[in-house]
Scaffold this active site. Structure first.
Site, short mmCIF file in Angstrom:
data_model
loop_
_atom_site.label_atom_id
_atom_site.label_comp_id
_atom_site.label_asym_id
_atom_site.label_seq_id
_atom_site.Cartn_x
_atom_site.Cartn_y
_atom_site.Cartn_z
N THR A 109 0.72 -0.87 0.48
CA THR A 109 0.26 -0.26 -0.07
C THR A 109 0.78 0.86 0.03
O THR A 109 1.66 1.64 0.10
CB THR A 109 -0.97 0.05 0.82
N LYS A 184 -7.57 1.40 -2.95
CA LYS A 184 -7.51 1.16 -1.43
C LYS A 184 -7.98 2.18 -0.58
O LYS A 184 -7.92 2.06 0.28
CB LYS A 184 -5.60 0.43 -1.56
N LYS A 259 -1.45 4.65 9.11
CA LYS A 259 -0.71 4.93 7.86
C LYS A 259 -1.77 4.91 6.89
O LYS A 259 -1.51 5.70 5.37
CB LYS A 259 -0.17 3.22 7.26
#
Ligand code: NAD
Length: 307
Positions: A109, A184, A259
């Protein structure tokens, strides 16, 4: 063999058999093991000797130098902590040592801009490449039940799809380069905001004197229904078994949610998107992590609202 030569299966690129796997941590370890189980020969590299040791037990060939892992492979999969590391691994090693034409798949990611840059550089070097971040945690990585959202050209996606399908149950072509990362962070911003909303709702239901299982039974059949409640209920003993039932251990850590929310806030700033709920969720998770809870599952944020 190096980037100037073709891999052992160069003429059969869509049926990649030999895969370099870089980054065998919590997620990558399980994913690489699933590639082995599906019949691929996996050449593993990680900076951490313990991670490499686990990969060996899972049937991977292990290497103490990245160039050895990349030698002659048909495909490369990376599962690394962040965009800076991804850029450096591709620029310093993958583009140098992987055979020209090998398909490149980054499942980490990372930010959309880095994903687009690295994919553009890959194209210059003659590699089809996709960004293919995942939804699903460590258990899904182990169980080959991940969802992949992939960004890249149709040809790059076609080359990557069978490899991704060996590690998950859903593989979706999200669009052009970077679209996987975009999907995402949008998904996880919605998840962060909906988890906070679920937590504050249960905390208020409790203060109003409702039995929480009864409220769950009602709301999960009513218009308030959402994944954070029905699949991942933050209240211990209510709904299906979740990390809440294990004192918020395991699952998806607050650190990882933070994050992703930081990546989402950076993307919102770059694009001028107005995301008030995402901002509030990011602020709340910043404070929750700073208070020493970074290692707890992200649903543990209910503790601050339930007091
Ligand atoms: P992790 O820290 O457990 O694993 C990362 C691995 O990369 C480590 O083993 C580390 O030694 C290795 N590494 C770091 N730099 C390297 C380098 N230069 N060369 C080779 N190896 C290197 O992290 P993780 O939980 O497996 O997460 C990996 C990625 O997956 C992250 O981008 C994360 O955001 C994403 N992700 C994690 C989860 C989860 O639940 N853990 C869920 C979805 C997505």
């Amino acid at each position: 063999m190096n980037a100037g030569q073709t891999g052992t299966h160069g003429k059969d690129r869509l049926m990649a058999k030999r895969i370099a796997f870089i980054g065998l941590g919590n997620m990558g370890g399980g994913m690489a093991a699933n590639l082995v189980a599906k019949g691929y020969k996996v050449e593993a590299f990680d900076l951490d000797a313990a991670a490499l040791g686990r990969a060996k037990l899972a049937g991977c060939a292990t290497h103490t130098s990245i160039n050895a892992a990349l030698d002659g492979v048909d495909a490369v999969v990376t599962m690394l902590p962040d965009g800076k590391i991804v850029r450096s691994v591709y620029q310093n090693d993958v583009f140098k040592w992987a055979p020209r034409g090998a398909v490149l798949i980054d499942c980490s990611t990372i930010d959309v801009a880095t994903a687009r840059d690295v994919i553009a550089l890959a194209a210059e070097k003659g590699h089809p490449m996709v960004d293919a971040p995942v939804s699903g945690g460590i258990a899904a990585a182990k169980g080959a039940t991940l969802t992949f959202m992939a960004g890249g050209t149709d040809a790059a996606y076609a080359a990557a799809q069978p490899i991704l399908a060996a590690m998950g149950t859903s593989v979706i072509h999200a669009g052009a380069a970077g679209a996987g990362q975009a999907a995402k962070i949008c998904n996880n911003m919605l998840l962060g905001a909906s988890m906070v909303a679920t937590c504050e709702t249960f905390a208020m239901a409790e203060k109003l004197g409702l039995d929480l299982q009864t409220f769950y039974d009602i709301a999960s059949k009513a218009s308030g229904q959402c994944w954070s409640m029905t699949s991942y209920c933050p209240v211990p003993g209510v709904g299906p078994k979740t990390p809440a039932d294990a004192d918020y251990q395991g699952g998806f850590t607050t650190a990882l949610m933070l994050k992703d929310l930081r990546l989402a806030m950076a993307a919102a700033a770059e694009t001028g998107a107005d995301v008030p709920m995402g901002h509030r969720a990011a602020d709340l998770y910043e404070a929750f992590a700073a208070a020493g809870n970074a290692g707890l599952d992200f649903s543990a944020i209910i503790k601050t609202l339930r007091k």
